[in-house]
Scaffold this motif. Structure first.
Motif, PDB file in Angstrom:
ATOM      1  N   ALA A 125      55.703  45.439  38.202  1.00  0.00           N
ATOM      2  CA  ALA A 125      55.132  43.792  38.941  1.00  0.00           C
ATOM      3  C   ALA A 125      55.270  44.210  40.202  1.00  0.00           C
ATOM      4  CB  ALA A 125      55.901  43.032  38.325  1.00  0.00           C
ATOM      5  N   LEU A 126      56.606  44.291  40.619  1.00  0.00           N
ATOM      6  CA  LEU A 126      57.295  44.638  41.489  1.00  0.00           C
ATOM      7  C   LEU A 126      56.914  45.128  42.948  1.00  0.00           C
ATOM      8  CD1 LEU A 126      61.166  43.743  40.858  1.00  0.00           C
ATOM      9  CD2 LEU A 126      59.291  42.443  42.573  1.00  0.00           C
ATOM     10  N   LYS A 127      56.311  46.843  42.012  1.00  0.00           N
ATOM     11  CA  LYS A 127      55.857  47.629  42.616  1.00  0.00           C
ATOM     12  C   LYS A 127      54.331  46.986  43.389  1.00  0.00           C
ATOM     13  CE  LYS A 127      54.807  52.612  42.669  1.00  0.00           C
ATOM     14  NZ  LYS A 127      55.123  53.689  41.546  1.00  0.00           N
ATOM     15  N   GLY A 128      53.541  46.329  42.255  1.00  0.00           N
ATOM     16  CA  GLY A 128      52.152  45.830  42.505  1.00  0.00           C
ATOM     17  C   GLY A 128      52.135  44.832  44.114  1.00  0.00           C
ATOM     18  N   MET A 129      52.729  44.375  43.916  1.00  0.00           N
ATOM     19  CA  MET A 129      53.131  42.633  44.533  1.00  0.00           C
ATOM     20  C   MET A 129      53.661  43.476  46.244  1.00  0.00           C
ATOM     21  SD  MET A 129      55.669  39.796  44.221  1.00  0.00           S
ATOM     22  CE  MET A 129      56.769  40.147  42.258  1.00  0.00           C
ATOM     23  N   ARG A 130      54.612  44.500  46.192  1.00  0.00           N
ATOM     24  CA  ARG A 130      55.031  45.880  47.244  1.00  0.00           C
ATOM     25  C   ARG A 130      53.517  46.019  47.729  1.00  0.00           C
ATOM     26  NH1 ARG A 130      58.136  50.638  47.731  1.00  0.00           N
ATOM     27  NH2 ARG A 130      56.754  52.000  46.938  1.00  0.00           N
ATOM     28  N   GLN A 131      53.130  47.395  46.990  1.00  0.00           N
ATOM     29  CA  GLN A 131      51.089  47.325  47.100  1.00  0.00           C
ATOM     30  C   GLN A 131      50.538  46.318  47.978  1.00  0.00           C
ATOM     31  OE1 GLN A 131      50.304  49.279  43.722  1.00  0.00           O
ATOM     32  NE2 GLN A 131      51.110  50.738  44.047  1.00  0.00           N
ATOM     33  N   ARG A 132      50.696  45.024  47.777  1.00  0.00           N
ATOM     34  CA  ARG A 132      49.415  44.044  47.998  1.00  0.00           C
ATOM     35  C   ARG A 132      49.800  43.469  49.703  1.00  0.00           C
ATOM     36  NH1 ARG A 132      49.772  41.912  42.483  1.00  0.00           N
ATOM     37  NH2 ARG A 132      50.862  40.117  43.877  1.00  0.00           N
ATOM     38  N   LEU A 133      51.545  43.652  49.488  1.00  0.00           N
ATOM     39  CA  LEU A 133      51.859  43.186  50.521  1.00  0.00           C
ATOM     40  C   LEU A 133      51.425  43.896  51.834  1.00  0.00           C
ATOM     41  CD1 LEU A 133      55.568  41.605  49.525  1.00  0.00           C
ATOM     42  CD2 LEU A 133      54.021  40.577  50.757  1.00  0.00           C
ATOM     43  N   GLU A 134      51.495  45.608  51.488  1.00  0.00           N
ATOM     44  CA  GLU A 134      51.187  46.482  52.513  1.00  0.00           C
ATOM     45  C   GLU A 134      50.331  46.445  52.667  1.00  0.00           C
ATOM     46  OE1 GLU A 134      52.110  49.695  50.430  1.00  0.00           O
ATOM     47  OE2 GLU A 134      54.518  49.744  50.984  1.00  0.00           O
ATOM     48  N   LEU A 135      49.080  46.054  52.026  1.00  0.00           N
ATOM     49  CA  LEU A 135      47.431  45.873  52.072  1.00  0.00           C
ATOM     50  C   LEU A 135      47.717  44.496  53.304  1.00  0.00           C
ATOM     51  CD1 LEU A 135      45.828  46.419  49.275  1.00  0.00           C
ATOM     52  CD2 LEU A 135      45.163  47.351  51.450  1.00  0.00           C
ATOM     53  N   CYS A 136      48.469  43.378  53.582  1.00  0.00           N
ATOM     54  CA  CYS A 136      48.176  42.012  54.101  1.00  0.00           C
ATOM     55  C   CYS A 136      48.545  42.585  55.871  1.00  0.00           C
ATOM     56  CB  CYS A 136      48.908  40.965  53.237  1.00  0.00           C
ATOM     57  SG  CYS A 136      48.160  40.337  52.272  1.00  0.00           S
TER      58      CYS A 136
ATOM     59  N   ILE B 231      66.525  46.565  41.548  1.00  0.00           N
ATOM     60  CA  ILE B 231      66.940  45.721  42.430  1.00  0.00           C
ATOM     61  C   ILE B 231      66.137  46.933  43.846  1.00  0.00           C
ATOM     62  CG2 ILE B 231      68.940  45.614  44.049  1.00  0.00           C
ATOM     63  CD1 ILE B 231      70.348  45.049  41.493  1.00  0.00           C
ATOM     64  N   ARG B 232      66.103  47.948  44.237  1.00  0.00           N
ATOM     65  CA  ARG B 232      65.155  48.100  45.542  1.00  0.00           C
ATOM     66  C   ARG B 232      64.242  48.307  45.924  1.00  0.00           C
ATOM     67  NH1 ARG B 232      68.975  51.959  47.293  1.00  0.00           N
ATOM     68  NH2 ARG B 232      70.474  53.320  45.778  1.00  0.00           N
ATOM     69  N   MET B 233      63.069  47.873  44.949  1.00  0.00           N
ATOM     70  CA  MET B 233      62.050  47.479  44.699  1.00  0.00           C
ATOM     71  C   MET B 233      61.946  46.570  45.418  1.00  0.00           C
ATOM     72  SD  MET B 233      58.662  48.375  44.991  1.00  0.00           S
ATOM     73  CE  MET B 233      58.438  49.990  44.235  1.00  0.00           C
ATOM     74  N   TRP B 234      62.498  45.632  44.100  1.00  0.00           N
ATOM     75  CA  TRP B 234      62.735  43.708  44.645  1.00  0.00           C
ATOM     76  C   TRP B 234      63.256  43.683  46.331  1.00  0.00           C
ATOM     77  CZ3 TRP B 234      64.395  40.919  39.919  1.00  0.00           C
ATOM     78  CH2 TRP B 234      63.819  39.400  39.982  1.00  0.00           C
ATOM     79  N   MET B 235      64.421  44.255  46.314  1.00  0.00           N
ATOM     80  CA  MET B 235      65.027  44.657  48.401  1.00  0.00           C
ATOM     81  C   MET B 235      63.510  44.279  48.630  1.00  0.00           C
ATOM     82  SD  MET B 235      67.496  42.736  48.477  1.00  0.00           S
ATOM     83  CE  MET B 235      67.662  42.877  50.011  1.00  0.00           C
ATOM     84  N   SER B 236      62.805  45.902  48.755  1.00  0.00           N
ATOM     85  CA  SER B 236      61.753  45.909  49.810  1.00  0.00           C
ATOM     86  C   SER B 236      60.554  45.053  49.768  1.00  0.00           C
ATOM     87  CB  SER B 236      61.004  47.003  49.492  1.00  0.00           C
ATOM     88  OG  SER B 236      59.961  47.610  49.664  1.00  0.00           O
ATOM     89  N   VAL B 237      60.632  44.380  48.973  1.00  0.00           N
ATOM     90  CA  VAL B 237      59.380  43.511  48.095  1.00  0.00           C
ATOM     91  C   VAL B 237      59.775  42.191  49.637  1.00  0.00           C
ATOM     92  CG1 VAL B 237      57.933  41.325  46.772  1.00  0.00           C
ATOM     93  CG2 VAL B 237      58.038  44.493  45.867  1.00  0.00           C
TER      94      VAL B 237
END
Length: 115
Positions: free
Chosen positions: A85-96, A19-25
């Motif tokens: 999957a959420l962690k991967g999304m967060r990393q890609r969002l950080e790149l963006c 949930i914490r990762m989901w909220m961050s994403v």
């Protein structure tokens, strides 16, 4: 009884982390969505990051559709690979976000009065 308690502690820890990762994403996605999907300037100046964000956008929306169909939070967060999957999304969002910040820094140097 102790085994059940340990199992639930582990399960709830996993749910909390997810949930914490989901909220961050969710926060990152919400702040970047209008920029990468609505701004023609950003789309033309950062085409690679726009494509990256479009992939994240479709993945995130699919994830949200799945979450709506399941009303049990533990079940939603316990899906195998969900946290990763959420962690991967967060990393890609950080790149963006990083690319966007670099682009805006360049614009600030060119047009300092407007920023």
């Amino acid at each position: 009884f102790k085994d059940r308690v340990i199992h639930w502690q582990s399960l709830l820890r996993k749910v909390d982390d997810t949930i914490r990762m989901w909220m961050s994403v969710s926060r990152s996605w919400a702040s970047l969505e209008s920029i990468f999907l609505a701004s023609a300037d950003i789309r033309s100046q950062l085409p690679e990051d726009t494509k990256r964000f479009e992939g994240i956008d479709s993945e995130f929306k699919e994830l949200m559709k799945e979450a709506i169909c399941e009303t049990n939070c533990v079940n939603v967060c316990s899906v195998e690979g969900r946290y990763d999957a959420l962690k991967g999304m967060r990393q890609r969002l950080e790149l963006c976000q990083k690319s966007l910040n670099e682009y805006l820094d360049i614009k600030k140097k060119i047009f300092p009065r407007f920023y």
